[in-house]
Each structure stands twice: as C-alpha cells, then as structure tokens.
Design a protein around this motif. Structure first.
Motif, PDB file in Angstrom:
ATOM      1  N   LEU A  98       0.838  -1.205   0.000  1.00 42.79           N
ATOM      2  CA  LEU A  98       0.000   0.000   0.000  1.00 42.79           C
ATOM      3  C   LEU A  98       0.869   1.251   0.000  1.00 42.79           C
ATOM      4  O   LEU A  98       0.643   2.176  -0.772  1.00 42.79           O
ATOM      5  CB  LEU A  98      -0.912   0.025   1.227  1.00 42.79           C
ATOM      6  N   ALA A  99       1.866   1.263   0.882  1.00 39.63           N
ATOM      7  CA  ALA A  99       2.736   2.434   1.013  1.00 39.63           C
ATOM      8  C   ALA A  99       3.541   2.685  -0.257  1.00 39.63           C
ATOM      9  O   ALA A  99       3.896   3.823  -0.557  1.00 39.63           O
ATOM     10  CB  ALA A  99       3.677   2.268   2.206  1.00 39.63           C
ATOM     11  N   VAL A 127      -3.464  -6.254  -2.916  1.00 38.50           N
ATOM     12  CA  VAL A 127      -4.661  -7.102  -2.958  1.00 38.50           C
ATOM     13  C   VAL A 127      -4.273  -8.583  -2.872  1.00 38.50           C
ATOM     14  O   VAL A 127      -4.944  -9.356  -2.196  1.00 38.50           O
ATOM     15  CB  VAL A 127      -5.505  -6.805  -4.216  1.00 38.50           C
ATOM     16  N   GLU A 128      -3.194  -8.973  -3.527  1.00 35.33           N
ATOM     17  CA  GLU A 128      -2.750 -10.368  -3.430  1.00 35.33           C
ATOM     18  C   GLU A 128      -2.461 -10.742  -1.991  1.00 35.33           C
ATOM     19  O   GLU A 128      -2.866 -11.819  -1.537  1.00 35.33           O
ATOM     20  CB  GLU A 128      -1.496 -10.582  -4.277  1.00 35.33           C
ATOM     21  N   TRP A 129      -1.770  -9.866  -1.251  1.00 31.13           N
ATOM     22  CA  TRP A 129      -1.496 -10.157   0.160  1.00 31.13           C
ATOM     23  C   TRP A 129      -2.773 -10.081   0.992  1.00 31.13           C
ATOM     24  O   TRP A 129      -2.933 -10.841   1.954  1.00 31.13           O
ATOM     25  CB  TRP A 129      -0.408  -9.231   0.694  1.00 31.13           C
ATOM     26  N   LEU A 130      -3.694  -9.181   0.636  1.00 29.96           N
ATOM     27  CA  LEU A 130      -4.974  -9.131   1.349  1.00 29.96           C
ATOM     28  C   LEU A 130      -5.735 -10.443   1.195  1.00 29.96           C
ATOM     29  O   LEU A 130      -6.381 -10.906   2.134  1.00 29.96           O
ATOM     30  CB  LEU A 130      -5.846  -7.985   0.822  1.00 29.96           C
ATOM     31  N   GLU A 131      -5.653 -11.024   0.008  1.00 31.64           N
ATOM     32  CA  GLU A 131      -6.305 -12.320  -0.193  1.00 31.64           C
ATOM     33  C   GLU A 131      -5.742 -13.366   0.764  1.00 31.64           C
ATOM     34  O   GLU A 131      -6.492 -14.168   1.322  1.00 31.64           O
ATOM     35  CB  GLU A 131      -6.135 -12.775  -1.649  1.00 31.64           C
ATOM     36  N   TRP A 148      -9.600  -6.899  -7.069  1.00 29.90           N
ATOM     37  CA  TRP A 148     -10.243  -6.240  -5.951  1.00 29.90           C
ATOM     38  C   TRP A 148     -11.698  -6.666  -5.762  1.00 29.90           C
ATOM     39  O   TRP A 148     -12.129  -7.002  -4.672  1.00 29.90           O
ATOM     40  CB  TRP A 148     -10.145  -4.730  -6.125  1.00 29.90           C
ATOM     41  N   PHE A 149     -12.475  -6.647  -6.826  1.00 27.73           N
ATOM     42  CA  PHE A 149     -13.905  -6.920  -6.687  1.00 27.73           C
ATOM     43  C   PHE A 149     -14.171  -8.367  -6.300  1.00 27.73           C
ATOM     44  O   PHE A 149     -15.129  -8.662  -5.584  1.00 27.73           O
ATOM     45  CB  PHE A 149     -14.636  -6.500  -7.964  1.00 27.73           C
ATOM     46  N   GLY A 150     -13.320  -9.274  -6.732  1.00 30.05           N
ATOM     47  CA  GLY A 150     -13.438 -10.664  -6.309  1.00 30.05           C
ATOM     48  C   GLY A 150     -13.204 -10.816  -4.811  1.00 30.05           C
ATOM     49  O   GLY A 150     -13.879 -11.599  -4.143  1.00 30.05           O
ATOM     50  N   LEU A 151     -12.252 -10.055  -4.289  1.00 28.34           N
ATOM     51  CA  LEU A 151     -11.975 -10.101  -2.851  1.00 28.34           C
ATOM     52  C   LEU A 151     -13.152  -9.539  -2.065  1.00 28.34           C
ATOM     53  O   LEU A 151     -13.558 -10.117  -1.050  1.00 28.34           O
ATOM     54  CB  LEU A 151     -10.692  -9.339  -2.528  1.00 28.34           C
TER      55      LEU A 151
END
Length: 138
Positions: free
Chosen positions: A84-85, A93-97, A125-128
C-alpha cells in the motif's frame, strides 16, 4: 490521536500510511520511524518502515521483509501495508487475499475500507470484496 497521545503507535502508523499514499515521503518516513520505535513487533509498522527506507538502507528493509515473510500469524498484514505504502495495488490485494484466507478479523476496518480507492485499481479487488461479502464503497 497522536496530539492527544504522542505514544499511540497506531496513530503514527495510520498517519504515516496516509502520507505515503499521498506521496509525502518525508512525512511518512518520520511517522513510520515513530511507529516502529514504539511497536517494533507490529507488522503494520514493520511493513510501513520497510516501504519507506531508501536505497542506502536496503539491507534494513530486506531484514524487515524477511521477518514479515517468516511470521505466519500476522506477517501478511505487514506485507499488505508495505505494498500500500509503495502504491502497488495489485500486490497489496494479493497479500490481502492471503490475510482473508487466514481469517484475520481486523482486515475490513483497518486495511480495506480506508484504502479502497487505491485497491480498486487491482483487477482482483472486486473478487476479494465478494469473497468477504462486502459491498463496494461509494
């Protein structure tokens, strides 16, 4: 929050991340150093600081990233912050998944909603959001 309590590391972290996303690198770095000095164990502060270290400090950044990658419990959170930074929506997003797969409860409030404008740049993003059963923020 940091005006009320200058020892509130979460406030320094959040302010630093907002500065980083806005491109205010010097301010972000100052906040990241404060957060990391108060909470060196926190993946949020580790990821933020790693993202803001300059080329001369590559070794320190790699140490922080290695520590995050080795932390199976919460390291993924720090890697979300790192990306993010750096403005890397796809990697964030990959790490958020991964964080979602680990069922980390702080994700929607701490990482998703405040940074959704940037994260929606990722095709994933929308899939997450659907996986989390969250509506898109407007």
């Amino acid at each position: 929050s940091v005006e009320i309590n200058p020892q509130f590391w979460v406030g320094w972290f959040a302010t630093g991340l907002l500065h980083a996303i806005a491109g205010r690198r010097d301010e972000a770095r100052e906040c990241a150093e404060k957060a990391a000095s108060m909470a060196p164990w926190a993946p949020y502060s580790q990821g933020l600081l790693a993202a803001l270290l300059d080329e001369k400090e590559e070794g320190r950044a790699q140490e922080l990233l290695t520590e995050l990658r080795g932390n199976v419990a919460t390291g993924s959170l720090g890697l979300v912050v790192y990306h993010l930074a750096r403005g890397e929506a796809g990697a964030a997003v990959e790490w958020l998944e991964r964080v979602v797969e680990q069922r980390t409860p702080a994700v929607p409030l701490a990482l998703i909603r405040p940074h959704e404008a940037m994260l929606r740049k990722s095709a994933r993003w929308f899939g997450l959001l659907k996986k989390l059963n969250l509506p898109e923020a407007r």
